[in-house]
Scaffold this motif. Structure first.
Motif, PDB file in Angstrom:
ATOM      1  N   LEU A 176      -0.832  -5.196  -7.595  1.00 44.01           N
ATOM      2  CA  LEU A 176      -1.682  -4.010  -7.419  1.00 44.01           C
ATOM      3  C   LEU A 176      -3.126  -4.353  -7.037  1.00 44.01           C
ATOM      4  CD1 LEU A 176      -0.695  -1.418 -10.186  1.00 44.01           C
ATOM      5  CD2 LEU A 176      -0.497  -1.175  -7.713  1.00 44.01           C
ATOM      6  N   ILE A 189      -5.346   5.803  -4.547  1.00 44.45           N
ATOM      7  CA  ILE A 189      -4.462   6.569  -5.437  1.00 44.45           C
ATOM      8  C   ILE A 189      -4.904   6.404  -6.884  1.00 44.45           C
ATOM      9  CG2 ILE A 189      -2.084   6.831  -6.264  1.00 44.45           C
ATOM     10  CD1 ILE A 189      -1.156   5.744  -3.548  1.00 44.45           C
ATOM     11  N   LEU A 190      -5.212   5.163  -7.265  1.00 44.30           N
ATOM     12  CA  LEU A 190      -5.635   4.899  -8.632  1.00 44.30           C
ATOM     13  C   LEU A 190      -6.977   5.560  -8.931  1.00 44.30           C
ATOM     14  CD1 LEU A 190      -4.626   1.128  -8.850  1.00 44.30           C
ATOM     15  CD2 LEU A 190      -3.420   3.085  -9.814  1.00 44.30           C
ATOM     16  N   TRP A 240      -4.273  -0.473  -0.409  1.00 43.58           N
ATOM     17  CA  TRP A 240      -3.863   0.891  -0.091  1.00 43.58           C
ATOM     18  C   TRP A 240      -3.545   1.702  -1.351  1.00 43.58           C
ATOM     19  CZ3 TRP A 240       0.919   2.639  -1.644  1.00 43.58           C
ATOM     20  CH2 TRP A 240       1.860   1.683  -1.998  1.00 43.58           C
ATOM     21  N   THR A 241      -3.278   0.997  -2.465  1.00 46.48           N
ATOM     22  CA  THR A 241      -3.017   1.712  -3.722  1.00 46.48           C
ATOM     23  C   THR A 241      -4.301   2.118  -4.442  1.00 46.48           C
ATOM     24  OG1 THR A 241      -2.979  -0.295  -5.095  1.00 46.48           O
ATOM     25  CG2 THR A 241      -0.902   0.379  -4.054  1.00 46.48           C
ATOM     26  N   HIS A 242      -5.407   1.509  -4.073  1.00 42.44           N
ATOM     27  CA  HIS A 242      -6.650   1.744  -4.814  1.00 42.44           C
ATOM     28  C   HIS A 242      -7.155   3.182  -4.725  1.00 42.44           C
ATOM     29  CE1 HIS A 242      -7.421  -2.875  -4.479  1.00 42.44           C
ATOM     30  NE2 HIS A 242      -6.442  -2.569  -5.309  1.00 42.44           N
ATOM     31  N   TRP A 290      -3.165  -5.014  -3.307  1.00 44.21           N
ATOM     32  CA  TRP A 290      -2.717  -3.935  -2.421  1.00 44.21           C
ATOM     33  C   TRP A 290      -3.801  -2.860  -2.338  1.00 44.21           C
ATOM     34  CZ3 TRP A 290       3.160  -2.808  -3.730  1.00 44.21           C
ATOM     35  CH2 TRP A 290       3.921  -3.912  -3.326  1.00 44.21           C
ATOM     36  N   MET A 313       4.124   1.984 -10.897  1.00 44.23           N
ATOM     37  CA  MET A 313       3.177   0.912 -10.603  1.00 44.23           C
ATOM     38  C   MET A 313       3.272  -0.240 -11.599  1.00 44.23           C
ATOM     39  SD  MET A 313      -0.259   2.918  -9.339  1.00 44.23           S
ATOM     40  CE  MET A 313      -0.296   3.693  -7.709  1.00 44.23           C
ATOM     41  N   VAL A 324       4.004   8.042 -11.865  1.00 42.08           N
ATOM     42  CA  VAL A 324       3.185   7.162 -11.017  1.00 42.08           C
ATOM     43  C   VAL A 324       2.903   5.846 -11.719  1.00 42.08           C
ATOM     44  CG1 VAL A 324       0.934   6.884  -9.915  1.00 42.08           C
ATOM     45  CG2 VAL A 324       2.149   9.064  -9.735  1.00 42.08           C
TER      46      VAL A 324
END
Length: 387
Positions: A283, A292-293, A288-290, A286, A276, A272
């Protein structure tokens, strides 16, 4: 459960809870030191704010974590007097060094750093946080020296009914230590960096006004986490070159799945993060990635505990590999009631400290960098004292 199983459970529970603090301390210390260095060199207010904000989180974790370390010291005297009698002259030497470094040197330098804002010269203040980092790593080194001796009792010979230290250099170059120490440091970097990543992603997702602050923090976190997980996995696999014969044999129920779970989680995080890493410039934007992080934030803590369990369970039934069994290492006067009562007390205290730690850290993260106590008194006293 019998007394032996209860004593093992007690040490596993308290050791795991304590290590949650340790692994974050090892990761945050160098990151805060690097931020402070950039502030000292540039004098930029943004670098000062980053140093104070992430330094505040480090101080909270250290203050509560050092209390949990005291419980670990009590357990050796309470539950494992057989280990003390048989190998205290060897096993106690690195533990004494660790206590000296952690409870005296590291805490002293940290106190100077905390209360030195606006009082110490710029470069002396910077030196304090680097000395905190160095002593934190030295403390971890001596703990790993002691643990590696349990895995591979090098540098000692049997004299009567006790082990006697004959070669201190052999302790420091133990084959069980050479790869395990950098493995732990990599895990620390991974953990500290993921706290930066998760906290920054949380703030950016809620549209913080401190966009530049958390954008920089997120990028630092992703890069450092990628380095940390790479070191963790690399040195983790390298350790198998020195694993004792039979330690991870397939006939031991639950041990092989636990080892696979640890490496599987680390490999997932590696994939992952390296996916990234090329996207690091976008990042922060974006959103929508937050999530996940944020969801990845607890992963290094879980993997660290699973890794320790695999390392220690694989040694059973030996306390010191092929020298002293866990049963012989246990204090003979223990009863099930004594161990149960002390376990409840230890776990309650450590669990409460862990909850308090994460609640306080979460509050600092939620409030953001404009409401940080670290260094605030110096600002109020005299703005001219700032860098």
């Amino acid at each position: 459960m019998d007394v032996l199983e209860l004593a093992r459970l007690q040490f596993a529970a308290t050791g795991s809870l304590h290590f949650l603090f340790v692994v974050l301390t090892l990761g945050l210390a160098p990151l805060v030191a690097i931020m402070h260095t950039r502030w000292a060199l540039s004098g930029r207010p943004l670098q000062e704010r980053m140093t104070r904000f992430w330094g505040q989180i480090y101080v909270i974790n250290y203050a509560l974590g050092i209390v949990t370390g005291l419980v670990m010291e009590f357990q050796f005297g309470l539950s494992w007097s057989g280990l003390t009698h048989y190998a205290g002259d060897v096993f106690g030497a690195p533990l004494a060094m660790e206590a000296l470094i952690a409870f005296f040197l590291e805490s002293t330098f940290l106190g100077l750093w905390i209360f030195g804002w606006g009082r110490l010269p710029k470069w002396a203040h910077l030196a304090c946080i680097w000395l905190v980092t160095a002593t934190a790593y030295a403390s971890a080194f001596y703990i790993m020296v002691a643990n590696s001796f349990l895995q591979n009792p090098a540098g000692a010979v049997l004299s009567g009914d006790r082990l006697e230290l004959t070669d201190f250099g052999a302790l420091l170059t133990n084959e069980a230590l050479v790869f395990s120490f950098p493995h732990v440091l990599g895990a620390g970097l991974f953990t500290g960096a993921m706290v930066l990543v998760g906290a920054s992603a949380y703030q950016l997702r809620r549209r913080t006004p401190d966009v530049e602050f958390f954008t920089r923090s997120l990028r630092i976190g992703v890069v450092t986490a990628s380095i940390g997980i790479f070191l963790t996995i690399g040195f983790g696999y390298a350790q198998f070159a020195g694993v004792q014969e039979g330690k991870f044999q397939s006939g031991r129920p639950g041990l092989i799945p636990l080892g696979f779970m640890t490496e599987g989680g680390n490999l997932l995080a590696l994939v992952v993060l390296f996916f990234m890493l090329p996207l690091i410039a976008v990042l922060p934007r974006w959103r929508w990635t937050h999530p996940i992080l944020i969801a990845l934030t607890p992963v290094p803590f879980v993997m660290a505990i699973l890794g320790w369990l695999a390392r220690e369970l694989g040694r059973q039934p030996w306390m010191i590999w092929e020298k002293l069994t866990v049963a012989d290492a246990m204090s003979p006067q223990l009863t099930a009631g004594m161990v149960t009562a002390s376990t409840i007390g230890f776990v309650a205290v450590l669990g409460m400290l862990a909850i308090v730690d994460y609640v306080l850290i979460a509050r600092v993260i939620k409030r953001g960098p404009d409401d940080v106590a670290l260094g605030a008194a110096a600002e109020q006293r005299s703005p001219a004292l700032s860098y």
